[in-house]
Each structure stands twice: as structure tokens, then as C-alpha cells.
Write a protein that holds these residues in place. Structure first.
Motif, PDB file in Angstrom:
ATOM      1  N   TRP A   1       3.810   0.314   2.057  1.00  0.00           N
ATOM      2  CA  TRP A   1       3.887  -0.187   3.404  1.00  0.00           C
ATOM      3  C   TRP A   1       3.188  -1.742   3.077  1.00  0.00           C
ATOM      4  CZ3 TRP A   1       4.810   0.229   8.286  1.00  0.00           C
ATOM      5  CH2 TRP A   1       3.929  -0.558   9.164  1.00  0.00           C
TER       6      TRP A   1
ATOM      7  N   VAL B   1       2.234  -5.805   4.157  1.00  0.00           N
ATOM      8  CA  VAL B   1       1.737  -6.667   5.058  1.00  0.00           C
ATOM      9  C   VAL B   1       1.816  -8.088   4.431  1.00  0.00           C
ATOM     10  CG1 VAL B   1      -0.239  -7.176   6.541  1.00  0.00           C
ATOM     11  CG2 VAL B   1       0.456  -4.926   6.249  1.00  0.00           C
TER      12      VAL B   1
ATOM     13  N   GLY C   1      -4.575  -3.629   6.580  1.00  0.00           N
ATOM     14  CA  GLY C   1      -5.125  -4.285   7.787  1.00  0.00           C
ATOM     15  C   GLY C   1      -6.465  -4.989   7.509  1.00  0.00           C
TER      16      GLY C   1
ATOM     17  N   THR D   1      -2.560   2.057   8.866  1.00  0.00           N
ATOM     18  CA  THR D   1      -2.464   0.668   8.674  1.00  0.00           C
ATOM     19  C   THR D   1      -3.897   0.059   8.417  1.00  0.00           C
ATOM     20  OG1 THR D   1      -2.785   0.372  11.106  1.00  0.00           O
ATOM     21  CG2 THR D   1      -0.375   0.700  10.177  1.00  0.00           C
TER      22      THR D   1
ATOM     23  N   ASP E   1       3.350  -8.430  10.965  1.00  0.00           N
ATOM     24  CA  ASP E   1       3.120  -6.877  11.151  1.00  0.00           C
ATOM     25  C   ASP E   1       3.690  -6.432   9.916  1.00  0.00           C
ATOM     26  OD1 ASP E   1       3.221  -4.620  12.674  1.00  0.00           O
ATOM     27  OD2 ASP E   1       5.233  -5.001  13.495  1.00  0.00           O
ATOM     28  N   GLY E   2       3.116  -5.157   9.698  1.00  0.00           N
ATOM     29  CA  GLY E   2       3.503  -4.404   8.543  1.00  0.00           C
ATOM     30  C   GLY E   2       4.596  -3.817   8.869  1.00  0.00           C
ATOM     31  N   ARG E   3       5.437  -3.498   7.639  1.00  0.00           N
ATOM     32  CA  ARG E   3       6.789  -2.820   7.608  1.00  0.00           C
ATOM     33  C   ARG E   3       6.847  -1.970   6.330  1.00  0.00           C
ATOM     34  NH1 ARG E   3      10.292  -5.607   4.113  1.00  0.00           N
ATOM     35  NH2 ARG E   3       9.825  -7.402   3.848  1.00  0.00           N
TER      36      ARG E   3
ATOM     37  N   TYR F   1       0.918  -1.223  -0.189  1.00  0.00           N
ATOM     38  CA  TYR F   1      -0.030  -0.024   0.026  1.00  0.00           C
ATOM     39  C   TYR F   1       0.813   1.331   0.048  1.00  0.00           C
ATOM     40  CZ  TYR F   1      -4.573  -2.314   0.580  1.00  0.00           C
ATOM     41  OH  TYR F   1      -5.542  -3.111   0.432  1.00  0.00           O
TER      42      TYR F   1
END
Length: 133
Positions: free
Chosen positions: A121, A123, A80, A76, A113-115, A70
């Protein structure tokens, strides 16, 4: 010949998810569009499991990973929500069939966990599958 069918089954299920977003499939050219989210799908086969000798049966196993990518700076929540929708589609016990081959989802999908990933971004969602042949 089972891996191409397993891939097709899982990719078809992912493509059915609404709302649709762009998808980068393995070994298919894709150029991300600035400001627009996309998902990248990967079939990661594991070592087959042979339950018995002599009858030729086996269990194909692996992970179908969907990486959600994204635009940055948007929080998030949207990524998510998409991850949760994928987890719901590929819920534990779900099965998908094509050409007489049924792929079953073994476990609840893992939403990591996103990063930050370059200019996105990311996920990752890991979907553990098996297929008895």
C-alpha cells in the motif's frame, strides 16, 4: 554542486524522523523485507529560477517525494500517521542547512491518496522546496 547538498540536507532530515523505518535511497540497492514497511525517497529537481541577470544568483526548486510503502491488508491508519509525521517535519516554512546552503520548504506537503502498488500500500508525500544560491 548544489544538488548533492540539497539532497543530503533533505535526506538527513528524513532520516531524523522517529520512529525510523527502512529507507530506499535513490541509486542505492535495497531489498524490501516481507511484512515490514519502508519509505522510498526521491529528489525531483525542477527548472532553476533566475531572478536577475549578471550576478550568478539563482533559486533551485523541486520536489522531495517520499513514497511510503506498507504491507497490504493493514488499513490506512499507520501509513497515514507516518505521512502526517513527514508533513509535520517538512512543514511550510521549515528550513534545513548544511555547508552554508539552506533549503526551505515552500508549501505545506501534499499527502496523496493511497493506492495499491505491487504487493504494498503506497502513500506518496510531496514536499516542495527551494534554495536561494
Amino acid at each position: 554542486m548544489s544538488q548533492p547538498i540539497i539532497r543530503a540536507v533533505l535526506e538527513s532530515a528524513l532520516a531524523s524522523l522517529v520512529p525510523a523505518i527502512d529507507t530506499a535511497w535513490q541509486n542505492v540497492p535495497y531489498t524490501p523485507v516481507t511484512g515490514r514497511p519502508y519509505q522510498a525517497a526521491y529528489l525531483l529537481p525542477a527548472e532553476p529560477d533566475n531572478h536577475s541577470m549578471g550576478d550568478g544568483s539563482r533559486q533551485e526548486r523541486g520536489i522531495f517525494q517520499v513514497s511510503l510503502l506498507y504491507p497490504p491488508g493493514q488499513g490506512t491508519a499507520v501509513a497515514g500517521a507516518r505521512a502526517e509525521a513527514i508533513a509535520a517535519l517538512f512543514h511550510r516554512g521549515a528550513s534545513f542547512t548544511k555547508d552554508g546552503i539552506t533549503v526551505q520548504i515552500e508549501r505545506t506537503p501534499e499527502i496523496a491518496d493511497g493506492r495499491a502498488d505491487d504487493d504494498r500500500w503506497m502513500v506518496p508525500v510531496k514536499i516542495r522546496y527551494f534554495c536561494n544560491l
